[in-house]
Design an enzyme around this catalytic site. Structure first.
Site, short mmCIF file in Angstrom:
data_model
loop_
_atom_site.label_atom_id
_atom_site.label_comp_id
_atom_site.label_asym_id
_atom_site.label_seq_id
_atom_site.Cartn_x
_atom_site.Cartn_y
_atom_site.Cartn_z
N ASP A 87 0.64 -1.04 0.29
CA ASP A 87 -0.35 0.26 0.36
C ASP A 87 0.83 0.97 0.35
O ASP A 87 1.86 1.50 0.56
CB ASP A 87 -0.83 -0.29 1.29
CG ASP A 87 -1.72 1.39 1.31
OD1 ASP A 87 -2.12 2.04 -0.02
OD2 ASP A 87 -1.65 1.93 2.46
N THR A 120 3.05 9.20 2.77
CA THR A 120 4.20 8.95 3.11
C THR A 120 5.09 8.25 3.39
O THR A 120 6.62 8.38 3.32
CB THR A 120 4.17 10.06 5.18
OG1 THR A 120 3.18 10.60 4.85
CG2 THR A 120 4.64 9.92 6.16
N ASN A 121 4.52 6.95 3.57
CA ASN A 121 4.91 5.71 3.55
C ASN A 121 4.74 4.42 2.75
O ASN A 121 3.16 4.77 2.12
CB ASN A 121 4.67 5.23 5.27
CG ASN A 121 5.61 5.52 6.16
OD1 ASN A 121 7.16 6.26 6.15
ND2 ASN A 121 4.62 5.93 7.46
N TYR A 148 -20.26 7.07 -5.03
CA TYR A 148 -19.79 8.49 -5.59
C TYR A 148 -19.72 9.21 -6.84
O TYR A 148 -19.85 8.53 -7.49
CB TYR A 148 -17.88 8.31 -5.62
CG TYR A 148 -16.87 9.63 -4.23
CD1 TYR A 148 -17.46 8.81 -3.06
CD2 TYR A 148 -15.92 10.19 -5.08
CE1 TYR A 148 -16.62 10.14 -1.88
CE2 TYR A 148 -15.14 10.59 -3.95
CZ TYR A 148 -15.54 10.70 -2.46
OH TYR A 148 -14.40 11.97 -1.76
N ALA A 155 -7.14 4.75 -3.65
CA ALA A 155 -7.55 2.92 -3.43
C ALA A 155 -7.20 2.62 -1.62
O ALA A 155 -7.73 2.27 -1.89
CB ALA A 155 -6.14 2.94 -4.28
N ASP A 156 -6.40 3.75 -1.43
CA ASP A 156 -6.25 2.90 0.44
C ASP A 156 -8.18 2.91 0.30
O ASP A 156 -8.43 2.66 1.71
CB ASP A 156 -5.69 4.04 0.36
CG ASP A 156 -5.45 5.07 0.64
OD1 ASP A 156 -6.91 5.80 -0.71
OD2 ASP A 156 -5.11 5.96 1.09
N ASP A 182 -9.14 6.73 8.32
CA ASP A 182 -7.87 6.62 8.37
C ASP A 182 -6.97 6.90 9.02
O ASP A 182 -7.17 8.49 8.18
CB ASP A 182 -7.48 5.76 6.51
CG ASP A 182 -6.22 5.17 6.67
OD1 ASP A 182 -5.32 5.71 7.21
OD2 ASP A 182 -6.31 4.74 5.67
N THR A 229 -2.00 10.78 5.96
CA THR A 229 -1.18 12.20 5.93
C THR A 229 -2.30 12.48 4.95
O THR A 229 -2.29 13.51 6.25
CB THR A 229 -0.29 11.72 4.08
OG1 THR A 229 0.75 11.04 3.82
CG2 THR A 229 0.11 13.23 4.29
#
Length: 259
Positions: free
Chosen positions: A6, A10-11, A100, A108-109, A129, A132
């Site tokens: 994923d 940031t990560n 939507y 996607a997350d 979630d 960021t």
């Protein structure tokens, strides 16, 4: 074994599944100028340190909200694992019906988290979630993704204070014992942690009201992301903290599309 990735702003969170068991997970910093070989060397070193043979990986799935790193990541998978990854996006089966206005706009997350939570709970859901950005998503019992809310993430909010306010320092994100603070550092920490706790409570309350008005049962509230545990201590509306929700969702989507 299945490799799941994923890629966030940031990560890059990486997990390795054997059947349905997550046997190891890692975090790499997201860097758009890093090459496929640089990512590959890092990932191979992680496999070596954990005494895992890369050739045991049978499949790969990737979700990403950072388009400009995808060439390097896909090329890394092709070169070092000799596999073609599944990319979460249009055309991939998820079991989620996105309501939507433009389904392609949904990150996607957010889709992956929705897939995991729907598969696990089969109930109305609010997903938070803490990445960021801080995102709130509403999902019906039938698996309809209704939409949600996007707020600035906690860390980028702190960084903005440091960069834009001349006398405010960069501070560590630690919870002070009070809201009436006696120094600037504690005051900023309280504003972020208690302030975001209040933000969560208000948005969740509004989302619950709107979902119940649609005829849904009261939804379960699930939090994920690096700061979920910290903020959940100040937000009583959060029912479950699941730091691995995204990785679980990627594994489920892989199973739905592996043919």
């Amino acid at each position: 074994m299945i490799l799941v990735l994923d890629a966030g702003n940031t990560n890059i969170v990486i997990g390795l599944y054997k059947d349905k068991e997550l046997i190891v997970d890692w975090r790499l910093s997201t860097d758009p100028i890093r090459t496929a070989d640089e990512y590959g060397i890092q990932v191979m070193q992680l496999f070596l340190q954990n005494k895992i043979d890369p050739s045991d990986v049978e499949g790969v799935i990737i979700s990403s909200v950072v388009p400009n790193i995808m060439y390097s990541i896909e090329h890394m998978i092709s070169k070092y694992f000799e596999l073609k990854p599944i990319i979460v996006g249009p055309g991939v089966r998820t079991g989620i019906n996105i309501k939507y206005d433009n389904p392609k706009e949904v990150g996607a997350d957010r889709i992956v988290n929705a897939v995991a939570a729907h598969e696990i709970y089969k109930k109305p859901l609010i997903l938070i979630d803490f990445g960021t950005a801080t995102t709130f998503c509403a999902i019906t019992k039938e698996g309809d993704y209704l939409g949600g809310t996007i707020c600035p993430g906690i860390k980028i909010s702190l960084e903005a204070l440091f960069q834009k306010a001349a006398k405010l320092p960069r501070v560590e994100l630690v919870k002070p014992s009070t809201v009436i603070c006696k120094n600037t550092v504690a005051s900023m920490q309280a504003g972020m942690i208690y302030g975001y706790g209040g933000l969560v409570e208000f948005i969740v309350s509004k989302m619950k009201s709107e979902m119940i008005a649609m005829g849904e049962e009261e939804p379960i509230v699930i939090a994920t992301g690096g700061l979920a545990k910290l903020i959940s201590e100040e937000a009583g509306s959060i029912d479950v903290v699941d730091p691995y929700l995204t990785l679980v969702g990627l594994r489920i989507i892989y199973e739905k599309n592996k043919e």
